[in-house]
Design a protein around this motif. Structure first.
Motif, PDB file in Angstrom:
ATOM      1  N   GLY A 156       0.783  -1.241   0.000  1.00 21.88           N
ATOM      2  CA  GLY A 156       0.000   0.000   0.000  1.00 21.88           C
ATOM      3  C   GLY A 156       0.807   1.278   0.000  1.00 21.88           C
ATOM      4  N   THR A 157       2.130   1.175   0.049  1.00 22.51           N
ATOM      5  CA  THR A 157       2.924   2.405   0.060  1.00 22.51           C
ATOM      6  C   THR A 157       3.385   2.815  -1.342  1.00 22.51           C
ATOM      7  N   ASN A 183       2.786   4.190  -5.243  1.00 25.17           N
ATOM      8  CA  ASN A 183       1.920   5.284  -5.697  1.00 25.17           C
ATOM      9  C   ASN A 183       0.530   4.805  -6.070  1.00 25.17           C
ATOM     10  N   SER A 238      -1.276   3.477  -2.854  1.00 24.08           N
ATOM     11  CA  SER A 238      -1.621   4.492  -1.852  1.00 24.08           C
ATOM     12  C   SER A 238      -2.807   5.320  -2.357  1.00 24.08           C
ATOM     13  N   VAL A 284      -5.683   3.245  -1.309  1.00 20.57           N
ATOM     14  CA  VAL A 284      -5.922   3.405   0.133  1.00 20.57           C
ATOM     15  C   VAL A 284      -6.696   4.692   0.366  1.00 20.57           C
ATOM     16  N   SER A 285      -6.222   5.754  -0.247  1.00 19.69           N
ATOM     17  CA  SER A 285      -6.830   7.063  -0.063  1.00 19.69           C
ATOM     18  C   SER A 285      -8.290   7.067  -0.541  1.00 19.69           C
ATOM     19  N   ARG A 297       7.126   6.067   5.206  1.00 20.75           N
ATOM     20  CA  ARG A 297       6.138   6.375   4.166  1.00 20.75           C
ATOM     21  C   ARG A 297       4.758   5.827   4.561  1.00 20.75           C
ATOM     22  N   GLY A 298       4.745   4.609   5.129  1.00 23.03           N
ATOM     23  CA  GLY A 298       3.492   4.011   5.559  1.00 23.03           C
ATOM     24  C   GLY A 298       2.801   4.857   6.610  1.00 23.03           C
ATOM     25  N   ILE A 358       1.357   8.001   4.998  1.00 24.42           N
ATOM     26  CA  ILE A 358       0.110   7.728   4.254  1.00 24.42           C
ATOM     27  C   ILE A 358      -1.041   7.503   5.243  1.00 24.42           C
ATOM     28  N   THR A 376      -4.460   9.650   5.242  1.00 21.87           N
ATOM     29  CA  THR A 376      -5.686   9.021   4.726  1.00 21.87           C
ATOM     30  C   THR A 376      -6.614   8.473   5.806  1.00 21.87           C
ATOM     31  N   PHE A 430      -1.524   1.429   8.979  1.00 26.96           N
ATOM     32  CA  PHE A 430      -0.342   0.871   8.336  1.00 26.96           C
ATOM     33  C   PHE A 430       0.144  -0.373   9.081  1.00 26.96           C
TER      34      PHE A 430
END
Lengths: 259, 226
Positions: free
Chosen positions: B17-18, B20, B23, B26-27, B45-46, B49, B53, B57
């Motif tokens: 999920g990290t 592009n 993610s 996810v968003s 990064r997780g 995000i 969002t 994570f």
């Protein structure tokens, strides 16, 4: 005069089923053949009967893959053709497939084909070109839930064939796939590691209303290995009696039998 | 304005999920009111995000089966055992022909891009079967439909992944489990399609492999101008 006179061929998994049929047909067409297999006794028996050479190797052992290719090239004095055929099948839907079964199927059917192709490519280039034929499956063209992991491995093999065709083509090396349907003797008769699997008489038949034979597959492999297949590269050839041609292809065969 | 798809209150797991593409999924799912857990190996990064969002994570290395099992177990546990949506996107790239792909790399790609997908799918299939169904969406690539010989091993594993998505569709149909593959071209946004496939709007769509490439892969484009 044979269609494969002067051809030096390596057939993996050549001691039984489709592989043995390919090895024998190649021999009859004038090729010099080395077979690999796991079963020493069966390999020696085939060697004596069909006039092929045998090298013991298990495709799940990458060291054995490269040493068997080296041994085959030494015995044949070079290499023109690889037929990658050694494979295993596991009867289970994906959701019921264990890690062990998945690993065994992917390791042998996919990684094994990749390892043999990579080990043979330099020898095929040294011979000034040649061909690789991978024995895949109709389940790689259209999956079968009863043999989930096997279907996945064969779909991946078909893509391996496409990628190899592009990279090896400029060296005069053609790479193609033969996708047999249920074949006897073949994979479907060795289900579960038993030497005698389900009786082909009980199989669902394709529109041609008969079971496929090793000879049918060997015929396609001979075509690809011979000059007749000179412009075939990246070709995925179904040899399944029409089984994958329609959603309900098998119902046609039933009607034919009942008439 | 974003179309609402009636996904509020559902639970989703997004693997890898990290990246592009994922993610963005996810968003989008979070914006639809879905409780989203997502995996990734890049913790900073997780976490970032997650805070942007509202998703949770789960740090995970998909080349390690125990790590994958822990993350999937946590995700299923968080939604009380009832996972509705699985989006799989975990995978790695390798640039090279078949011959230029070292054995160790080939094996790693097999594990991360294909075996991991099978194993995560199998675990979620069980949860979905026990709870009346669900939707699996595999985010693959156009390289799984036609060979991308410059990334040969990736192409091989992606083809296998599409077969996994199709087989889960065929097996899952009696249990109202749907499974589809989405194949974006690099740079395209697949999140809207993923959200639609997750929703009941696509109730009869299963076993489909959908390109998201603006038509680029529909036929060979032969440029005769040069």
């Amino acid at each position: 005069m044979g269609r494969l006179d002067g051809i030096r061929a390596l057939v993996t998994g050549g001691t039984s089923g489709i592989g043995a049929s390919v090895a024998q047909r190649f021999r009859c067409e004038g090729a010099a053949v080395v077979c690999t297999g796991r079963d020493e006794a069966r390999g020696r028996e085939l060697a004596a009967r069909a006039g092929v050479d045998f090298v013991r190797a298990d495709v799940r052992d990458s060291g054995a893959v490269s040493s068997s290719v080296t041994a085959a090239v030494a015995r044949l004095g070079g290499l023109d053709v690889l037929v990658a055929n050694a494979g295993v099948i596991h009867e289970a839907q994906l959701s019921e497939t264990t890690d062990e079964a998945w690993d065994a199927v992917l390791e042998t059917n996919l990684t094994g084909y990749y390892l043999y192709a990579v080990a043979c490519l330099p020898h095929l280039r040294a011979a000034g070109g040649g061909s690789i034929t991978m024995i895949s499956s109709d389940a790689g063209v259209w999956g079968e839930t009863a043999i989930g992991a096997y279907s996945v491995s064969k779909r991946a093999v078909n893509m391996l064939v496409a990628a190899l065709a592009v990279e090896a083509g400029p060296h005069g090396i053609r790479v193609n796939a033969v996708c047999p349907g249920d074949t006897a003797p073949g994979m479907a008769t060795y289900v579960g590691g038993r030497s005698e699997g389900p009786d082909p008489a009980s199989w669902t038949l394709p529109p041609l209303a008969r079971v496929g034979t090793g000879a049918d597959v060997a015929s396609a492999a001979t075509f690809f290995a011979s000059a007749d297949g000179a412009f075939c590269n990246g070709s995925i050839l179904l040899v399944d009696g029409g089984m994958r041609a329609s959603l309900r292809a098998s119902s046609v065969a039933r009607e034919v039998k009942q008439r | 304005m974003t179309v609402r798809l009636g996904l509020a209150g559902r639970c989703a797991l997004v693997t890898g999920g990290t990246s592009n593409i994922a993610s963005a999924c996810v968003s989008r799912l979070c914006a639809e009111g879905v409780a989203v857990a997502f995996t990734g190996s890049n913790s900073p990064r997780g976490e970032s995000i997650a805070s942007e969002t509202g998703g949770s994570f789960l740090e995970c290395d998909h080349s390690d089966r125990a790590s994958t099992d822990r993350a999937v177990g946590k995700a299923i546990e968080r939604c009380g055992g009832r996972l509705d949506i699985l989006v799989t996107n975990a995978g790695m790239q390798f640039e090279g022909s078949v011959e230029d792909t070292p054995e160790a790399v080939f094996r790693e790609l097999l594990e991360v891009n294909l075996t991991s997908l099978f194993r995560v799918g199998r675990a979620c299939f069980e949860s979905m079967r026990a709870h009346g169904g669900g939707s699996m969406i595999h985010v693959g690539s156009e390289a799984g439909i036609r060979a991308a010989h410059e990334t040969a091993a990736y192409s091989v594993m992606t083809a296998g992944a599409i077969a996994v998505a199709e087989l889960f569709a065929a097996e899952g149909a009696p249990y109202r489990i749907r499974s589809n593959a989405v194949c974006p071209r690099a740079g395209t946004d697949a999140a809207a399609l993923v959200a639609w496939l997750a929703s009941d709007e696509s109730a009869s769509v299963s076993g489909a492999t959908l390109r998201v490439d603006g038509g680029a892969g529909a036929a060979m484009l032969v440029d005769t101008r040069t």
